[in-house]
Each structure stands twice: as structure tokens, then as C-alpha cells.
Design a protein around this motif. Sequence first.
Motif, PDB file in Angstrom:
ATOM      1  N   LEU A  50      -6.674   6.148  -1.494  1.00  0.00           N
ATOM      2  CA  LEU A  50      -7.395   7.410  -1.681  1.00  0.00           C
ATOM      3  C   LEU A  50      -8.894   7.192  -1.550  1.00  0.00           C
ATOM      4  O   LEU A  50      -9.601   8.011  -0.947  1.00  0.00           O
ATOM      5  CB  LEU A  50      -7.040   8.006  -3.045  1.00  0.00           C
ATOM      6  CG  LEU A  50      -7.595   9.396  -3.364  1.00  0.00           C
ATOM      7  CD1 LEU A  50      -7.118  10.429  -2.345  1.00  0.00           C
ATOM      8  CD2 LEU A  50      -7.184   9.815  -4.776  1.00  0.00           C
ATOM      9  N   ILE A  67      -0.702  14.510  -2.776  1.00  0.00           N
ATOM     10  CA  ILE A  67      -1.790  13.574  -2.474  1.00  0.00           C
ATOM     11  C   ILE A  67      -1.244  12.305  -1.842  1.00  0.00           C
ATOM     12  O   ILE A  67      -1.787  11.782  -0.852  1.00  0.00           O
ATOM     13  CB  ILE A  67      -2.582  13.245  -3.753  1.00  0.00           C
ATOM     14  CG1 ILE A  67      -3.377  14.467  -4.227  1.00  0.00           C
ATOM     15  CG2 ILE A  67      -3.530  12.057  -3.527  1.00  0.00           C
ATOM     16  CD1 ILE A  67      -4.033  14.287  -5.591  1.00  0.00           C
ATOM     17  N   TRP A 108      -4.413  11.504   7.132  1.00  0.00           N
ATOM     18  CA  TRP A 108      -5.430  11.704   6.105  1.00  0.00           C
ATOM     19  C   TRP A 108      -6.058  13.092   6.137  1.00  0.00           C
ATOM     20  O   TRP A 108      -6.430  13.631   5.086  1.00  0.00           O
ATOM     21  CB  TRP A 108      -6.532  10.642   6.258  1.00  0.00           C
ATOM     22  CG  TRP A 108      -6.172   9.310   5.689  1.00  0.00           C
ATOM     23  CD1 TRP A 108      -5.003   8.949   5.103  1.00  0.00           C
ATOM     24  CD2 TRP A 108      -7.023   8.155   5.639  1.00  0.00           C
ATOM     25  NE1 TRP A 108      -5.042   7.636   4.698  1.00  0.00           N
ATOM     26  CE2 TRP A 108      -6.276   7.127   5.023  1.00  0.00           C
ATOM     27  CE3 TRP A 108      -8.318   7.885   6.074  1.00  0.00           C
ATOM     28  CZ2 TRP A 108      -6.798   5.852   4.807  1.00  0.00           C
ATOM     29  CZ3 TRP A 108      -8.838   6.613   5.871  1.00  0.00           C
ATOM     30  CH2 TRP A 108      -8.086   5.604   5.235  1.00  0.00           C
ATOM     31  N   LEU A 112      -5.189  15.814   3.716  1.00  0.00           N
ATOM     32  CA  LEU A 112      -5.812  15.849   2.398  1.00  0.00           C
ATOM     33  C   LEU A 112      -7.030  16.764   2.382  1.00  0.00           C
ATOM     34  O   LEU A 112      -7.350  17.359   1.346  1.00  0.00           O
ATOM     35  CB  LEU A 112      -6.208  14.439   1.965  1.00  0.00           C
ATOM     36  CG  LEU A 112      -5.033  13.505   1.634  1.00  0.00           C
ATOM     37  CD1 LEU A 112      -5.511  12.076   1.489  1.00  0.00           C
ATOM     38  CD2 LEU A 112      -4.327  13.966   0.369  1.00  0.00           C
TER      39      LEU A 112
END
Length: 503
Positions: free
Chosen positions: A265, A320, A330, A333
Motif C-alpha cells: 500500500l 483495498i 493499482w 485504488l
Amino acid sequence: MLGYALSPVFMPLLRGGASAASPEPLPLPEAPDGTVESFGGQQPEWQPCDDGKQCADVYAPVDWDDPAGERLTLRLVKQPASGGSPLGTLFVNPGGPGASGAQYVADGVERAVSATVRERYDVVGWDPRGVGASSPVSCLDAAGLDDYLFGDDEAEELERGSDEWIEAAVAESAEFGEACAERTGELLAHVGTDSTVRDLDMLRAIVGDAKLNYLGFSYGTYIGARYADAFPERVGRLVLDGAMDPATSEFDVVREQTRGFETALRAYVADCLTREDCPLSGTVDEAMAQIGALLDGVDERPLRASDGRTLYTSTMLTAIITPLYSQDSWTALDQLFASVEKGEADTAFWLADFYYGREDGRYTDNSTEAFIAINCADYPNDLEPELMRHQAAELERAAPTIGRFQGYGDVGCADWPVTAVSERGPVTGAGADPILVVGTTGDPATPYRWAESLAEQLESGVLVTYRGEGHTAYGENACVDETVDAYLVDGTVPAADPQCAGS
């Protein structure tokens, strides 16, 4: 569902409705006579399916300690070697537990293995026992599973980790387990990895190979490692990519995955902050704090989606984590964080639905139910509230942003209707031929240290490092592909770790 994590490893790979994964039964071979040898001597009745592939069902005993007892069926999908005169069969498993190997080959054999390997091997994927089109674990209908995964629950008002919260969580999981036992029957006690390892050796015998050639990803590496330990003399060419460490406890897995996803993350955040359309701002630490604040907001004031479902932190975490499996995902997100900031929940549920294989209110497979059942069979579990609280605090220290919502996963199997039979411990594969263990330094789901550990445990383990991001490396990096292909096709074992670099 209460806000505890459904760990350990789950790899949301290919999904869809191909005939390979259809629950409709296929013609079966002559029934085995109840001996172990008779199961290995089956002659599958291969049927044309899925654009040039072949499908078949075969028998396996429900209980390998009682091969004359009840039987189950396993679904196989084969892509015949394109070059003819194959070296043998290469079995592939995409991970899970709960992912369909039959579907993996039916839908994506080109992504599973290279053209070089497909030319020289018959490639076979199978649905492990309890999964998909094999004899499946079954627990709830779609509405019931929705309720279990996403449903409103009065216990959400309880303090996470309190005695009352744990009691409610155990009761909820026990009710789910009872439903699995009622609908699945005797099979539920025999879906652990040890039984799947015996199935895999049976399949090796059925295709006529003296040694097993195998490519396993993620949880599939655990199957392969356990096979090497159980049948080292039958190990041919094994590739274990995205390795699990067989010696890890359930909490070790959860802690390392939680730390891995927090690290991934942060890598996403660092990348996001270089883009003008990033929904986050400031430094990486400040942006991580913004994500933490979004999680806190959902925890305090759950959001309602347009279909009426309520977004709790457990589903938000799933949303997530899902894009973090691959750097190519990605940007999803970006959409997630921007929408939740606006008080909208639909993007979060879109991502969670992909993870759980849910489309238009139905579930396209039984991967979630199989995932839970297999993990409960593989990880012995005792309910110790004080230990769980200590571990929850450790998770928060290990991953300050997401870790505080990842604790108490033990409650999921605390009152499971059958007792776990597998024992966790290191493997050696003593006497086995060389085994390639592939690890990615930025892998969030199966941390690189697990690959290092597995390669060290195996007497013939050979580590192949990919210095990059994402979960698993074969098919993602030319250096890894060349190393694996040379090993599978020519038996070439690298003299040293090639230390493959990301692009």
C-alpha cells in the motif's frame, strides 16, 4: 459479518463460466476396486471442451485411509502438448485455497505457462477436492453467503475484541460451519491439503508419469512443498512461485501478509503521489494517514451501497487488498479512495465482489466456502481470547494503517464442526530432484522471506529471486520466464540465484 480477516492466502485469479468449471458431471472411468493402486490406474474418458482442450472426471476416495469407502470426483482440464510427443504432464495449481485449476487452464493456459512449455508438455489443471467442479464444499445459498460476508449485524455495535464481540463472532462462524457440515457431509472432514497431496500423486499415476512435474502458485506452492516431503522419490520438475512457508503458524501468515499488504500500500501511495489525478496528497506518511482516516470513517459510520449492502471495514479491507496483488491494478485504488471520500460504497463492493467471485447477486464459484473449509482443516485452532488480543496489538504495530482491523481471524475456525488434522512444520523433501522456489521481493501476499525459508528447508531447493512488485513472478518477467522454462523443458538448474530485476 464481523470485522475479522479471512486469512491466510487467497489469490483471486481467473473467473468466469467456462464449461470446464461447470458442475455438470462428465463420464467417469470404471470405478476403482477400493485399493490405492486401482485409483491410480483409472483411464479418464477425456471429452472435447473449451476450444481444443479436453476435460474429464476421475474418482478419488473421500478418506485416503479408507480407500474402499465413499468416493468423490475430481475435474481435470488438459491442454495437449502443441508439439506432440510430450515430455510428460505438467500439473498446475493457481492458488487459493479454493481457486479452480480446471478454470485456470480452460480460460488462461496461455497466461499459466509459456508457449515453449505448452509445446513440450500436456498441461493439466484440476479442481482440488472441495473446489469448483470437483466434489465441492457447499455451505449457503447466495443470499446466505451475502449475509455472512456483508450482512448487517447487531454485533457490529460491540467493541472489537471484547468478550461479547468474540462470543458473537464465534457464534456466527459456528453457524456457518454447521451449514457447511449439513450440506457437504463427510467430505468436509477431508478437504485439507494432506488429502489433496494424495490426490495429486494419484493424478500423476493416472497420466502415467513416473515423477510429478508441477507448477504451483501461492497456496499451490504449499501443495507442492508437502508433496515433495511426502513423495520425494517421485518429484520431477517442481516450480513453486509465490512460496508459502510450511512451517508458519496461522498467525505468522496473517502477520506477514498484513505487513506485506501495508508495504504494498505504501508503494502504491508513493506511485500515486507522482500523478496529478491521485486522490491522496502530501508525503507518503500523510497519505497513509488519509487512508487510515477513511478506514476509521467507515468503521464509525458504515456506508450504504446502491444495492442496499452496508460497507464495513472488513469489506473495505478486501477492496483495498484486491488491487494490491498486481501493480497493474493499482489505479483501481484511486477510484476506491476517491469514491469512499465522497461517501460512496459501490467501487468498494465492485472490488470485493471480484475477490469473492460475485456477479449480479450470485456467486460464480464456491471459492470462498472452499477457502474457509480448507483453511480450517489445515490450521489447528484453539480459542484463546487473551492471546488473540495480544496478537491483534502486534498486527497494529506491524501495520499501523490496516493492521488494527486484521485481528481475531482465529474465531473463524474456533468452533468448526470437524477437527483440523494437518500439522504445520518444515519440509525437507529429502532425496528429491532440484526444486525451483520463486520469490518476489515486493510480494504482498506471500512475502519474499517465505521463499527464502522454503528454499532453505528443501534439501534440493533452488531460490530464484525477482526484484519487483506483485504476487508471483512467472509470466511477469522475462528473466524468471527464461529460468523456469529452461528448467521445465531441459532440466537446467541455475548455478546461482539469477536475481531477476523488474522492468
